[in-house]
Design an enzyme around this catalytic site. Sequence first.
Site, mmCIF file in Angstrom:
data_model
loop_
_atom_site.group_PDB
_atom_site.id
_atom_site.type_symbol
_atom_site.label_atom_id
_atom_site.label_comp_id
_atom_site.label_asym_id
_atom_site.label_seq_id
_atom_site.Cartn_x
_atom_site.Cartn_y
_atom_site.Cartn_z
ATOM 1 N N LYS A 1 39.351 33.322 42.911
ATOM 2 C CA LYS A 1 39.698 34.749 43.033
ATOM 3 C C LYS A 1 38.426 35.575 43.297
ATOM 4 O O LYS A 1 37.489 35.068 43.903
ATOM 5 C CB LYS A 1 40.464 35.221 41.793
ATOM 6 C CG LYS A 1 41.683 34.320 41.508
ATOM 7 C CD LYS A 1 42.644 34.897 40.527
ATOM 8 C CE LYS A 1 43.810 33.930 40.356
ATOM 9 N NZ LYS A 1 44.843 34.423 39.453
ATOM 10 N N HIS B 1 49.617 34.508 47.877
ATOM 11 C CA HIS B 1 49.425 34.530 46.425
ATOM 12 C C HIS B 1 50.111 35.777 45.866
ATOM 13 O O HIS B 1 50.127 36.818 46.504
ATOM 14 C CB HIS B 1 47.930 34.538 46.096
ATOM 15 C CG HIS B 1 47.663 34.332 44.640
ATOM 16 N ND1 HIS B 1 47.778 35.358 43.723
ATOM 17 C CD2 HIS B 1 47.341 33.224 43.937
ATOM 18 C CE1 HIS B 1 47.523 34.867 42.516
ATOM 19 N NE2 HIS B 1 47.251 33.582 42.625
ATOM 20 N N ASN C 1 41.229 28.201 42.517
ATOM 21 C CA ASN C 1 41.252 29.533 43.134
ATOM 22 C C ASN C 1 40.318 30.427 42.325
ATOM 23 O O ASN C 1 40.674 30.878 41.237
ATOM 24 C CB ASN C 1 42.700 30.060 43.098
ATOM 25 C CG ASN C 1 42.802 31.494 43.582
ATOM 26 O OD1 ASN C 1 41.852 32.047 44.134
ATOM 27 N ND2 ASN C 1 43.968 32.102 43.370
ATOM 28 N N GLY D 1 47.456 33.893 34.826
ATOM 29 C CA GLY D 1 46.407 34.598 34.099
ATOM 30 C C GLY D 1 46.864 35.141 32.755
ATOM 31 O O GLY D 1 46.183 35.960 32.148
ATOM 32 N N GLU E 1 54.195 29.406 41.687
ATOM 33 C CA GLU E 1 53.417 30.145 40.702
ATOM 34 C C GLU E 1 54.280 31.264 40.120
ATOM 35 O O GLU E 1 54.317 32.369 40.675
ATOM 36 C CB GLU E 1 52.170 30.745 41.354
ATOM 37 C CG GLU E 1 51.207 29.707 41.880
ATOM 38 C CD GLU E 1 49.768 30.192 41.809
ATOM 39 O OE1 GLU E 1 48.947 29.476 41.243
ATOM 40 O OE2 GLU E 1 49.481 31.289 42.315
ATOM 41 N N GLU F 1 49.238 37.891 43.768
ATOM 42 C CA GLU F 1 48.384 39.086 43.689
ATOM 43 C C GLU F 1 48.362 39.806 45.036
ATOM 44 O O GLU F 1 48.259 41.028 45.105
ATOM 45 C CB GLU F 1 46.977 38.693 43.221
ATOM 46 C CG GLU F 1 46.969 38.400 41.731
ATOM 47 C CD GLU F 1 45.958 37.371 41.269
ATOM 48 O OE1 GLU F 1 44.987 37.089 42.001
ATOM 49 O OE2 GLU F 1 46.161 36.823 40.164
ATOM 50 N N SER G 1 48.302 29.409 34.499
ATOM 51 C CA SER G 1 47.738 29.053 33.194
ATOM 52 C C SER G 1 47.659 27.540 32.958
ATOM 53 O O SER G 1 47.890 27.069 31.838
ATOM 54 C CB SER G 1 48.511 29.750 32.063
ATOM 55 O OG SER G 1 48.409 31.154 32.214
HETATM 56 P P1 PGA Z 1 45.628 31.087 36.383
HETATM 57 O O1 PGA Z 1 45.827 31.524 37.908
HETATM 58 O O2 PGA Z 1 45.369 29.606 36.366
HETATM 59 O O3 PGA Z 1 44.421 31.891 35.918
HETATM 60 O O4 PGA Z 1 46.861 31.450 35.644
HETATM 61 C C1 PGA Z 1 46.549 30.710 38.799
HETATM 62 C C2 PGA Z 1 46.560 31.361 40.171
HETATM 63 O O5 PGA Z 1 46.678 32.588 40.246
HETATM 64 O O6 PGA Z 1 46.454 30.668 41.200
#
Ligand code: PGA
Length: 246
Positions: A12, A95, A10, A173, A167, A97, A208
């Site tokens: 982003k 997601h 992803n 992140g 997640e 976010e 992560s």
């Molecule tokens: P990350 O993000 O691997 O940077 O923690 C995962 C995601 O948001 O899909």
Amino acid sequence: MSRQPLVVGNWKMNGRRAEARRLSAALVPLVKGVATEVVVCPPFPYLVDVADQLQSSLVKVGAQNCSDHAPGAFTGEVAAEMLVDAGCHYVIVGHSERRTLYQEASSLVAGKAQAAIAAGLVPIVCFGETLEERDAGTTEKVLAEQVTAIQRQFEPALIEKLVFAYEPVWAIGTGVTASPEQVEVAHRFVRGLLAEAGETVRILYGGSVKPGNAAELFSLENVDGGLIGGASLDEHSFAAICQAMG
Ligand code: PGA
């Protein structure tokens, strides 16, 4: 029981067109021969470029979001049909976010998953609890609310066409990964909720994931792959994670 492993990058809202083309091209030789299905999800404007670039490879393309509507007067939205037209096979929906920054409710996420299936895309439905919810002991309640909102929209037989991605919001992140035990408990719980759909539903872990922790997470019984954010922006890290899937 056979579930095809899947690792999804992803990207982003990162990179520019040249970087999207470079990263996708650089990835192809590095993931040749891996046992897992590999998908990358670039930003909307670069989907066509990346899909063209990956056309003759086994790496597939996904989008990071889609509309819950068919094409029409929905300014600023992108229909699932358009994503298919652009070369996508997958789309991420729900997601965290989007749920938190853009107030997407579980019912809207379910509508997006339905639009994706109707267009012939595989939706990757994200779900997960915040740290406050975990600390308050409500993790299972939150996961059940998010997952059953999806189940309400689909016949059980259709659910197996979806991919789910656990997640935990506090692990995204942040560099903090959920422990293997926390991951397995959550995945087993959700697989139980989805039992009617059968054993073939894929449940990915995201939050992560890095080359150093991927193998341990992917070895868990109910983990079928990963949804990778930050580490997917580097072709070597992402390829190492794909290789960790076996
Ligand atoms: P990350 O993000 O691997 O940077 O923690 C995962 C995601 O948001 O899909």
